[in-house]
Write an enzyme that holds these catalytic residues in place. Sequence first.
Site, short mmCIF file in Angstrom:
data_model
loop_
_atom_site.label_atom_id
_atom_site.label_comp_id
_atom_site.label_asym_id
_atom_site.label_seq_id
_atom_site.Cartn_x
_atom_site.Cartn_y
_atom_site.Cartn_z
N ASP A 305 -58.81 -28.96 17.93
CA ASP A 305 -58.85 -28.97 19.41
C ASP A 305 -57.64 -29.60 20.10
OD1 ASP A 305 -59.70 -31.40 18.33
OD2 ASP A 305 -61.45 -31.62 19.60
N GLU A 428 -66.74 -33.06 26.68
CA GLU A 428 -65.94 -31.84 26.86
C GLU A 428 -66.49 -30.89 27.93
OE1 GLU A 428 -66.51 -33.25 23.96
OE2 GLU A 428 -64.51 -33.70 23.25
#
Length: 586
Positions: A305, A428
Amino acid sequence: MGPGTAVGDREWERELLRGPGAAVVGDRDREWLLRDREWLWGLGMAVGTWDGTGNGCGGSGMAAGTGNGCGGPGGAGWAWHRSGCVSRGLRPGPASPRCCPAPGHSNLNINDVLGNYSLTLIDALDTLAVMGNSSEFQKAVKLVIDTVSFDKDSTVQVFEATIRVLGSLLSAHIIITDSKQPFGDMTIKDYDNELLHLAHDLAVRLLPAFENTKTGIPYPRVNLKKGVPPDSHNETCTAGAGSLLVEFGILSRLLGDSTFEWVARRAVKALWSLRSNNTGLLGNVVNIQTGHWVGKQSGLGAGSDSFYEYLLKSYILFGEKEDLEMFNAAYQNIQNHLRRGREACNEGEGDPPLYVNVNMYTGQLMNTWIDSLQAFFPGLQVLIGDVEDAICLHAFYYAIWKRYGALPERYNWQLQAPDVPFYPLRPELVESTYLLYQATKNPFYLHVGMDILQSLEKYTKAKCGYATLHHVVEKTKEDRMESFFLSETCKYLYLLFDEENPVHKSGNKFMFTTEGHIVSVDERFRNSLWEDILPGEEESSQKSKPTELKAANFSSNCNRVPDERRYLLPLKSNYMRQIDRMVGLI
Ligand code: DMJ
């Protein structure tokens, strides 16, 4: 009435608003929501009152234990400090605070993340500033200056120590020394750059990770006193090794010492050079000596990520053209090989767009799950102006949230069930929600934020804080509150609703690190004082203006979101329903 028509959208929207948790959209509702910022203050107080004078840790959503019964007198935050069990992470249950296991303890999950260096206290510093709480910010900074030392026989993850601790120290230092003081008076009396010195000291202790590695890709762990442990293994993940550039670069530029940026940049370039010739993709685990990919999975979740995130954010901050070039190429490869589903988010036929995990060499599907970590990606897409695509992926994750009241760590989109069922209060989805709201100003995202907030209250609130959900279906809790809950989840939620916050109104430009630490996008980070003394690096140090930022394959930017879409659902109702069906919501 055909799906996707304006009236259809409105009907669906009303339906949505009648549903459970629906509260927002429309000016009156928004007013109410903004008034509810008081509640958010309560959530913010999870990081407040470090001296333990608060009454009852549960009141006003207060966490981190400021009252009796939460880890001893004065609550957990205080007790850590006084008991010599200085905070590593937070135990929101009324048990004693979490102490670090003995050095060498095999529980890596606890030992090398928590670090025995007041992780939660440090990680939360700039959240206090963003919330405008100068007295608690000043108190917390002093506590850090007076009590934190990195001279410890403690083995830590280089990545976690960098993003959670180094990043927060730098962010707080920048806030304290900012002559404009955008968050109010956050100055510290007689401040003598102590936080910068602490950051420097920590970074020096992390440097051994970059030595004796044939590729330049760092070891994943380092002992703060003794360097790389003798039994260290040679495998590391792409995100862990390749997402150090923002913090190391800021440190270098503040100190005028290129060492830190140089090692971090070398690691990024080494990883980048190992991408597949065929697809251009990177795997998720690599051997730092041989450069062989041990994990061939290419995806946007765990292990990968922030590597992508930091290519772009390094460019935004430092203006180095090569970072943008790598990012643009990576983004294009992601679109070519990881993205499945219909071409456009908000029109056409087929499944909704989804980013899957593939084999880095062939681009073939490797499994049918997605990580909750991947929910950061829509936020990154907002930063490059690919708002349309961001809307779809965000909607997918929000549908999963609606189903469970949380995001399972791994969700299997084929089985429509969690593969890994815990939820450690990750930020997130809130982060993407916040950035999408900033880009579109569509009240739908306020509704999403409210929904998330209510689920957090309902399912994760514990006596002394907010607890990791052990199982998103059973809603069982773990006695653990990750430090990123305060540094990211709370901060993004607060900012989502605080339209007048200096982050939005001060005229300064800010960027969030991968741990949510706020950094001003400042001219001084664009000047590397060592450019003259490192000949042969001219090419890599070419600067470009921020306006040149333009990602490959972007289909829109926030100015192009048509007006009517700002007041309707961001995604046509038939597509919303399609996603809800896909996650078994309807
Ligand atoms: C944080 O530490 C950072 O956001 C990191 O990049 C990914 N994981 C956690 C939050 O989930």
